[in-house]
Design a protein around this motif. Structure first.
Motif, PDB file in Angstrom:
ATOM      1  N   ARG A   1      71.015  46.182  54.227  1.00 13.15           N
ATOM      2  CA  ARG A   1      72.210  46.293  55.065  1.00 13.15           C
ATOM      3  C   ARG A   1      72.649  47.749  55.195  1.00 13.15           C
ATOM      4  N   ILE A   2      72.647  48.480  54.085  1.00 13.81           N
ATOM      5  CA  ILE A   2      73.028  49.894  54.132  1.00 13.81           C
ATOM      6  C   ILE A   2      72.002  50.677  54.939  1.00 13.81           C
ATOM      7  N   SER A   3      70.723  50.368  54.729  1.00 14.69           N
ATOM      8  CA  SER A   3      69.656  51.048  55.455  1.00 14.69           C
ATOM      9  C   SER A   3      69.806  50.833  56.954  1.00 14.69           C
ATOM     10  N   GLU A   4      70.121  49.613  57.362  1.00 12.85           N
ATOM     11  CA  GLU A   4      70.293  49.314  58.780  1.00 12.85           C
ATOM     12  C   GLU A   4      71.464  50.108  59.361  1.00 12.85           C
ATOM     13  N   GLU A   5      72.539  50.255  58.599  1.00 11.74           N
ATOM     14  CA  GLU A   5      73.697  51.004  59.093  1.00 11.74           C
ATOM     15  C   GLU A   5      73.384  52.489  59.222  1.00 11.74           C
ATOM     16  N   ILE A   6      72.502  52.987  58.352  1.00 10.53           N
ATOM     17  CA  ILE A   6      72.068  54.381  58.482  1.00 10.53           C
ATOM     18  C   ILE A   6      71.203  54.535  59.727  1.00 10.53           C
ATOM     19  N   THR A   7      70.267  53.593  59.914  1.00 11.91           N
ATOM     20  CA  THR A   7      69.344  53.665  61.048  1.00 11.91           C
ATOM     21  C   THR A   7      70.080  53.573  62.378  1.00 11.91           C
ATOM     22  N   THR A   8      71.083  52.699  62.460  1.00  9.81           N
ATOM     23  CA  THR A   8      71.817  52.497  63.709  1.00  9.81           C
ATOM     24  C   THR A   8      72.893  53.556  63.954  1.00  9.81           C
ATOM     25  N   GLY A   9      73.149  54.393  62.941  1.00  6.27           N
ATOM     26  CA  GLY A   9      74.135  55.451  63.108  1.00  6.27           C
ATOM     27  C   GLY A   9      75.538  55.077  62.710  1.00  6.27           C
TER      28      GLY A   9
ATOM     29  N   LYS B   1      67.015  58.368  52.084  1.00 10.96           N
ATOM     30  CA  LYS B   1      68.070  58.028  53.033  1.00 10.96           C
ATOM     31  C   LYS B   1      69.466  58.367  52.515  1.00 10.96           C
ATOM     32  N   LEU B   2      69.585  58.495  51.205  1.00 12.58           N
ATOM     33  CA  LEU B   2      70.847  58.897  50.591  1.00 12.58           C
ATOM     34  C   LEU B   2      70.576  60.041  49.626  1.00 12.58           C
ATOM     35  N   ARG B   3      71.598  60.815  49.342  1.00 14.09           N
ATOM     36  CA  ARG B   3      71.504  61.850  48.314  1.00 14.09           C
ATOM     37  C   ARG B   3      72.753  61.798  47.440  1.00 14.09           C
ATOM     38  N   VAL B   4      72.593  62.140  46.194  1.00 13.62           N
ATOM     39  CA  VAL B   4      73.708  62.149  45.247  1.00 13.62           C
ATOM     40  C   VAL B   4      74.067  63.590  44.936  1.00 13.62           C
ATOM     41  N   GLU B   5      75.317  63.942  45.152  1.00  9.69           N
ATOM     42  CA  GLU B   5      75.815  65.260  44.789  1.00  9.69           C
ATOM     43  C   GLU B   5      76.770  65.076  43.622  1.00  9.69           C
ATOM     44  N   HIS B   6      76.333  65.503  42.455  1.00  9.49           N
ATOM     45  CA  HIS B   6      77.101  65.266  41.237  1.00  9.49           C
ATOM     46  C   HIS B   6      78.491  65.903  41.333  1.00  9.49           C
ATOM     47  N   GLY B   7      79.474  65.074  41.015  1.00  9.49           N
ATOM     48  CA  GLY B   7      80.856  65.509  41.090  1.00  9.49           C
ATOM     49  C   GLY B   7      81.484  65.300  42.450  1.00  9.49           C
ATOM     50  N   ARG B   8      80.654  64.948  43.448  1.00  8.61           N
ATOM     51  CA  ARG B   8      81.184  64.760  44.803  1.00  8.61           C
ATOM     52  C   ARG B   8      80.989  63.343  45.318  1.00  8.61           C
TER      53      ARG B   8
ATOM     54  N   PHE C   1      75.979  60.604  49.579  1.00 11.13           N
ATOM     55  CA  PHE C   1      76.059  60.939  50.998  1.00 11.13           C
ATOM     56  C   PHE C   1      74.822  60.449  51.731  1.00 11.13           C
ATOM     57  N   VAL C   2      75.001  60.208  53.026  1.00 10.51           N
ATOM     58  CA  VAL C   2      73.864  59.882  53.886  1.00 10.51           C
ATOM     59  C   VAL C   2      73.036  61.149  54.075  1.00 10.51           C
ATOM     60  N   GLU C   3      71.748  61.045  53.785  1.00  3.88           N
ATOM     61  CA  GLU C   3      70.878  62.209  53.860  1.00  3.88           C
ATOM     62  C   GLU C   3      70.604  62.601  55.295  1.00  3.88           C
ATOM     63  N   ARG C   4      70.411  63.889  55.483  1.00  2.00           N
ATOM     64  CA  ARG C   4      70.006  64.400  56.783  1.00  2.00           C
ATOM     65  C   ARG C   4      68.487  64.473  56.824  1.00  2.00           C
TER      66      ARG C   4
ATOM     67  N   LEU D   1      76.478  54.621  59.765  1.00  2.00           N
ATOM     68  CA  LEU D   1      76.689  55.587  58.694  1.00  2.00           C
ATOM     69  C   LEU D   1      76.009  56.872  59.136  1.00  2.00           C
ATOM     70  N   ALA D   2      76.802  57.856  59.504  1.00  5.41           N
ATOM     71  CA  ALA D   2      76.274  59.088  60.104  1.00  5.41           C
ATOM     72  C   ALA D   2      75.731  60.027  59.038  1.00  5.41           C
ATOM     73  N   PRO D   3      74.811  60.907  59.423  1.00  3.78           N
ATOM     74  CA  PRO D   3      74.313  61.923  58.496  1.00  3.78           C
ATOM     75  C   PRO D   3      75.456  62.710  57.872  1.00  3.78           C
TER      76      PRO D   3
END
Length: 251
Positions: free
Chosen positions: A14-22, A59-66, A69-72, A24-26
């Motif tokens: 479900r999350i992947s589909e929302e990233i693909t369809t936009g 498809k996602l990235r983790v920024e420690h302390g932040r 996020f959706v990966e670019r 969840l934006a970059p």
């Protein structure tokens, strides 16, 4: 019986589909874990497993302390023309190209390989399996085949030199062109999905190509499997490359 919520696979998809369809934006920051659990109807351990899978897929990235996020993850526009080169394609888009050799062996040429190289079936060929990366994210795996008679010590030269273009040059082939390209889609096998960080059964792009010297004589044949959601192909029209889509099941 207490509702266990959606499985981690369902949540991931479900999350992947929302990233693909936009939806969840970059660079969009995901809500907190409690909010995500409510939003996707899942439990925390399933959510964490889903997020970890999407991080491994790029498809996602983790920024420690932040937060998360959706990966670019860049969509690679791979240009196929008369002089297609892997490293140049990626470097022109600001991506770091790298690769690794998975296996090397000498084998009898199948009918398909022999036909592509213009040699007799069962003639000996060097076969090399590799995996290619863009910014350390796997984008392709495949096999390349070369005639042992024309390139008698190719594996040794391939290990010494940084690219197949330089290997060809060492044999006196100063330039070469793409003679034929065949592209089709199919579902990824379990091993392909694992090596490309895809879900089992996800679609991949299969690219078969024949390179030839300037006299039109085939010098190399390869078949690569590309992560379909990370690459698009652009075919230049001002050169003689022939694009086909038929399949040949002989291996």
């Amino acid at each position: 019986m207490r509702n266990q919520g959606h499985s981690w696979e369902e949540t991931r998809d479900r999350i992947s589909e929302e990233i693909t369809t936009g939806r969840l934006a970059p660079d969009a920051r995901l809500p907190s874990e409690p909010e995500l659990c409510l939003l996707y109807g899942t439990r925390r351990h399933s959510l964490r497993k889903a997020l970890a899978a999407l991080v491994s897929e790029g498809k996602l990235r983790v920024e420690h302390g932040r937060g998360t996020f959706v990966e670019r993850a860049p969509l690679l526009n791979y240009v196929i023309g008369s002089r297609t080169r892997f490293h140049e394609n990626l470097m022109s888009q600001g991506l770091t190209a790298s690769g690794e050799t998975l296996a090397e062996m000498t084998i009898p040429a199948s009918k398909r390989v022999a036909s592509a190289l213009g040699i007799e079936p069962e003639a000996k060929v060097f076969a090399r399996s590799w995996r290619g990366f863009a910014n350390d994210l796997p984008i392709s795996i495949g096999w390349a085949y070369h005639d042992t008679t024309r390139f008698p010590d190719l594996p040794e030269r391939r290990r010494e030199l940084s690219s197949i273009t330089k290997v060809y040059h060492s044999y006196g082939i100063t330039d070469y062109r793409r003679l034929r390209t065949t592209v089709f889609t199919r579902l990824a096998s379990e091993s392909e999905a694992s090596m490309l960080m895809l879900r089992a059964g996800q679609s991949v792009l299969v690219v078969q190509k024949v390179d030839a010297d300037l006299d039109g004589r085939p010098i190399g044949f390869s078949e690569a499997v590309w992560a379909g959601d990370r690459v698009q192909f652009t075919f230049e029209t001002d050169q003689p490359t022939v694009l086909t889509t038929e399949r040949d099941n002989d291996v």
